[in-house]
Design an enzyme around this catalytic site. Structure first.
Site, PDB file in Angstrom:
ATOM      1  CE  LYS A 196      -3.629  -1.501   2.554  1.00  0.00           C
ATOM      2  NZ  LYS A 196      -3.843  -1.848   3.949  1.00  0.00           N
ATOM      3  NE  ARG A 216      -9.649  -2.019  -5.407  1.00  0.00           N
ATOM      4  CZ  ARG A 216     -10.302  -2.162  -4.288  1.00  0.00           C
ATOM      5  NH1 ARG A 216      -9.675  -2.503  -3.204  1.00  0.00           N
ATOM      6  NH2 ARG A 216     -11.608  -1.993  -4.226  1.00  0.00           N
ATOM      7  CG  HIS A 248     -19.791 -43.321 -19.920  1.00  0.00           C
ATOM      8  ND1 HIS A 248     -21.083 -42.922 -20.164  1.00  0.00           N
ATOM      9  CD2 HIS A 248     -19.274 -43.684 -21.110  1.00  0.00           C
ATOM     10  CE1 HIS A 248     -21.345 -43.063 -21.450  1.00  0.00           C
ATOM     11  NE2 HIS A 248     -20.261 -43.534 -22.048  1.00  0.00           N
ATOM     12  CB  CYS A 281      -5.540 -37.204 -25.910  1.00  0.00           C
ATOM     13  SG  CYS A 281      -5.173 -38.930 -25.590  1.00  0.00           S
TER      14      CYS A 281
HETATM   15  C1  PEP Z   1      -6.749 -41.481 -21.201  1.00  0.00           C
HETATM   16  O1  PEP Z   1      -6.601 -42.546 -20.615  1.00  0.00           O
HETATM   17  O2  PEP Z   1      -6.256 -40.407 -20.827  1.00  0.00           O
HETATM   18  C2  PEP Z   1      -7.582 -41.431 -22.413  1.00  0.00           C
HETATM   19  C3  PEP Z   1      -7.660 -40.339 -23.124  1.00  0.00           C
HETATM   20  O3  PEP Z   1      -8.311 -42.547 -22.685  1.00  0.00           O
HETATM   21  P1  PEP Z   1      -9.734 -42.879 -22.038  1.00  0.00           P
HETATM   22  O4  PEP Z   1     -10.129 -41.734 -21.200  1.00  0.00           O
HETATM   23  O5  PEP Z   1     -10.651 -43.091 -23.188  1.00  0.00           O
HETATM   24  O6  PEP Z   1      -9.429 -44.118 -21.289  1.00  0.00           O
END
Ligand code: PEP
Ligand code: MG
Length: 944
Positions: free
Chosen positions: A37, A354, A470, A896
């Protein structure tokens, strides 16, 4: 020989070091010495803003005070304070402790970083019976002077003298009650005078001494109180909790600022303003003010403030100065500012400024506009927007004005809000969806065969499962809201009801889910739509130019792919082919393939699946052309395509029961005749007709056949049952047992590519093998690819480009990455499975059983299925990349798993040299911005 600095320190101690800095003197960058400050006030003063004069007592003085055995103020400190007060007197023309035109000051703490838990601000220090009269004269408002005095006595009493707050409150409330005052503002000057006397008596009684009268004595006590608050329990706990060590903040500074009053007539006032509209980001002056008022009047809400623009008419000169202040603030700070001002008798003061807190739309818009105006560069434009903030712009949200209470809570599994009628199974969802109804699919948990229900539903609610269940993964992929694991709801799909506590929900009733918070509401709740603006596109285009990491998407259908392209996907990093098998016209063929007793039978089913898969891939390649598309060969255990054992047992029971009923009904007309031979009427006729149909049914043995068929499936389901299917017969292991499945998929991919090439469509298919743990598995699959590729090129007469690679989701694969890279041209980290394998946590169970507690008590800071575990799994990943690239320097590596859309995880991926991240479509903008940040801040990243 003494070092130079020691000599200097000694010289200082001889004369007493410089403990006090005026706002003109202090170094605006030296937060360690002056506190955040204080440094800010210095900077504001030195760039020419009219800040009320003041000074700062350093953190070094605090350290000296706390270290002294007698806890006395450092020698020489109060002398320096006195000389700075003298300067304030000179600058303001007022006198500290003087009866006429008294100088009052505020005293507040301020460490190097903003830290709740230390001392609150003391305002109006310097007041006593005499200066009180001076203040009344100065402001022409006796009531105000008395109100300031009673506030000062209470604040000072509580903060500096440790008098419990309730001792004051009791007295205050008693007076209010006696004079029938509902609010504080109902008290008149005479009442406040009485309150002041009572407060002074409280202090005397509690401390055994009169309230300090002398202004300097008050100031000295206040300074000590600020210093002591550094070691107060709240502050110490806070530092421990957030691991703020001496290196980050050592002691607090004290800011002493002369008070200015906005209630000194119609040429005075006070207000709060933003340099741009914080709701929209528009470049317009935005704020409110009150004439002849103090900040408290705004807070108390007694008077309604006016928009700053009105000041142009009411106080034109002040407005001109305020506009000048606005542009000075932006041009100096290069950031939208939120500032406070007071006008005292025609003089404008800036009390505080600020960086403004703004919503996502405003942050994005101001980033783009400030860059265009030359106020900031592209780098700053990118860095000032937190990637996660973009989530606000990508999903529908519950109307911020809505204040209803949720009926239940689950895990915020896929963001966005949606309302709809409850349906308890995917078929009903599909049927109702076709009629144009908005539905929410409510299940205990979902399975791959529910996929058509996902397509039809506005959102998904499950009572079991977590962020990587899922339901969650599929919903996120589709960008649909999902609340998972709402354990307070019990779903009875057969009875078509759900219970929330005692409340029963029937199919068809409307609910609203908020997948961003996990809340579930009864009835319809208003929502606001997302807004993907031109400015956001602009900002993200800069991000792409800056980032090294590419951002791909996880997409299984052309619908997903199209949406991902809209968000800027640079390719598909993961197409989960099993999702293609679940469409209702395909599942029976898949089931036939699974039930096949011989390779020939299996091949016959696969031959029918081939053209379907080929068409799927071709569509996907067309949509994504010329970008790469990574197709993962079949991964889940095949029993996932079959009904559950319980479902089959129930169905068989039901069919048997039906068979008995049919048998009984066949003789029904005879029974009726037997019982009532006098009255054979039309009902017997119609019974005879029905009897005829049922007889035919029986002769055709349709029920028997159906039962036999179901029993065969049941036997297969039992045979395929695995104790731990996620670690069982899945991924490449399926290909070792049933090579013809992968063969068919490889053929479908390469033929689809060949057809595209023939039509002049550029394609880059990448064939990816899941669950690999040894290079021998890849060696097993590779010849199919080589063989099919050769044949397809020959058949189609075209060259088909492709890459062959593997997922890395098994710990052994990480340790053998050098070997895998001999065959694989690319790696893609499947960090969902890899996290599971690294921790030995079942991702299906961990999230709603023990993980929340792990996070709550700090055993694990984050959920490793959401935030990449850099410390543990990160090491595995770094080694994998390093060893893989030793074998194949141009090895392409991506991620992924779900963490691929998480900003901090993306930063780590950049750091270990990945080429891309792949995430669900709605995370793409967040990932693009995070990838740019990762690049811009790469030199500041440390990981061990
Ligand atoms: C993983 O395991 O990160 C992946 C992308 O495959 P899944 O989620 O389909 O098992
Ligand atoms: Mg996986």
């Amino acid at each position: 020989m003494k070092r130079q600095s020691e000599v200097k320190d000694n010289q200082h101690s001889a004369e007493a070091p410089m403990y006090v800095y005026s706002f003109q003197e202090g170094d605006g960058k030296n937060k360690a010495l002056l506190g955040g400050k204080g440094a800010n006030l210095c900077e504001m003063t030195q760039i020419g803003l009219n800040v009320p004069p003041g000074f700062i007592i350093t953190t070094q003085a605090c350290a000296g005070f706390l270290a002294a055995p007698d806890k006395g103020l450092p020698v020489g400190l109060m002398d320096q304070v006195r000389s700075h007060i003298a300067s304030l007197e000179q600058a303001t023309g007022k006198g500290f402790g003087a009866k006429d035109n008294p100088l009052l000051v505020s005293v507040r703490s301020g460490a190097a970083i903003s830290m709740p838990g230390m001392m609150d601000t003391i305002l109006n220090l310097g007041l006593n019976r005499e200066t009180l009269d001076g203040l009344a004269l100065q402001t022409g408002n006796q009531r105000f002077a008395l109100d300031s005095y009673r506030r000062f006595i209470q604040l000072f009493g509580k903060i500096a003298l440790d008098v419990p707050d309730d001792r004051f409150d009791e007295k205050f409330e008693a007076v209010k009650k006696r004079v029938d005052a509902v609010a504080d503002v109902d008290l008149k000057a005479t009442h406040l005078k009485e309150v002041c006397e009572l407060f002074l008596a409280v202090v005397q009684e509690h401390t055994g001494r009169p309230f300090p009268y002398d202004a300097y004595e008050q100031l000295e006590i206040a300074i000590q109180a600020v210093f002591n608050s550094w070691m107060g329990k709240r502050a110490v706990d806070y530092r421990r909790e957030f691991q703020i060590g001496e290196d980050i903040a050592s002691g607090t500074a004290v800011n002493v600022v002369s008070m200015v009053f906005g209630n000194r007539g119609d040429d005075s006032g006070t207000g709060v303003a933003f340099t741009r509209n914080p709701g929209t980001g528009e470049n317009e002056f935005y704020g409110e003010y009150l004439v002849n008022a103090q900040g408290e009047d705004v807070v108390a809400g007694i008077r309604t403030p006016k928009a700053v623009q009105e000041m142009a008419k009411e106080m034109p000169e002040m407005y001109r100065q305020l506009e000048a202040l606005r542009s000075k603030l932006e041009s100096h700070y290069h950031e939208v500012q939120d500032f406070e001002f007071t006008i005292e008798k025609g003089v404008l003061y800036c009390l505080q400024t600020r960086a403004a807190r703004m919503n996502a739309a405003a942050m994005v818009r101001t980033s783009v506009e400030m860059e265009r105006e030359g106020l900031i560069d592209k780098e700053r434009a990118l860095l000032r927007v937190e990637p996660e903030l973009l989530e606000q712009l990508l999903y529908p949200r519950i109307d911020p004005g809505f204040s209803g209470k949720p009926a239940a809570h689950g895990i915020a599994a896929s963001p966005g809000a949606a309302s709809g009628r409850i349906v308890f199974d995917a078929d009903t969802a599909e049927a109702q969806g076709r009629l144009g109804d908005k539905v929410i699919l409510v299940r205990e948990e979902t399975k791959p065969e529910d996929i058509h229900g996902f397509f039809a539903a506005q959102g998904i609610l499950t009572s079991r499962g977590g962020k990587t269940s899922h339901a969650a993964v599929v919903a996120r992929g589709m960008g649909k809201p999902c609340v998972a694991g709402a354990e307070g709801i019990s779903v009875d799909a057969r009875a078509r009801t759900a219970f929330v506590g005692d409340h029963v929900l029937h199919e068809g009733e409307t609910i609203t889910i908020d997948g961003s918070t996990g809340a579930v509401y009864l009835g319809e709740v208003p929502t606001v739509e997302p807004d993907f603006s031109g400015e956001l596109e602009n900002l993200l285009a800069w991000a792409d130019q800056t980032a090294r990491l590419k951002v791909m998407t996880n997409a299984d259908t052309t619908q997903d792919a199209n949406r991902a392209l809209k968000y800027g996907a640079m390719g598909i990093g993961l197409c989960r082919t099993e999702r293609m098998f679940n469409a209702s016209e395909r599942l029976p063929i898949v089931v036939e393939m699974i039930l096949a007793e011989t390779p020939e039978e299996r091949q016959s089913a696969l031959d029918r699946l081939l053209p379907i898969q080929r068409a799927d891939f071709k569509e996907l390649f067309q949509v994504m052309s010329p970008r790469p598309v990574t197709v993962r060969l079949l991964d889940p255990p095949i029993h996932e395509f079959l009904p559950t054992e319980q479902e089959l047992v129930d169905e068989i029971d039901h069919l048997r029961h039906l068979r008995g009923t049919v048998q009984e009904m066949v003789g029904l007309s005879d029974t009726v005749k037997l019982l009532d031979p006098e009255h054979p009427d039309e009902s017997v006729d119609s019974l005879e007709k029905l009897q005829h149909i049922l007889k035919k049914l029986r002769e055709g043995r349709i029920d028997e056949k159906l039962i036999a068929q179901k029993e065969t499936i049941l036997r297969k389901v039992r045979a395929l049952r695995e104790i731990n299917p996620m670690l069982g017969h899945r991924g490449v292991r399926l290909a070792i047992t049933y090579p013809e499945i992968y063969r068919m998929q490889i053929q479908a991919i390469l033929e689809a590519a060949a057809e595209c090439v023939k039509e002049g469509i550029k394609v880059h298919p990448e064939i990816m093998v899941p669950q690999v743990c040894t290079s021998k598995e890849l060696e097993f699959v590779e010849p199919f690819v080589v063989d099919v590729h050769r044949k397809t090129e020959r058949t189609y007469g075209v060259k088909i480009p492709f890459q062959f690679g593997t997922m890395i989701e098994v710990v052994r694969a990480c340790m053998r990455s050098d070997k895998l890279a001999q065959i694989a041209q690319f790696f893609s980290f499947g960090t969902n499975d890899l996290s599971q394998a690294t921790f030995s946590f079942s991702r299906e169970d961990a999230e709603n059983k023990f993980l929340p507690l792990y996070n709550q008590i700090g055993i694990l800071r984050d959920n490793p299925f959401e935030v990449l575990d850099v410390e543990g799994m990160g090491r595995l990943m770094a080694i994998t990349v390093e060893w893989g690239r030793k074998t194949r320097p141009d090895l392409v590596v991506g991620i992924c798993g779900e963490q691929g859309g998480h900003p901090e995880s993306i930063r780590f991926c950049h750091h270990i040299g990945l080429d891309y991240v792949s995430c669900s479509a709605p995370r793409i903008p967040i990932a693009r911005l995070a990838a740019a940040r990762a690049k811009l801040l790469e030199n500041e990243y440390h990981f061990d």
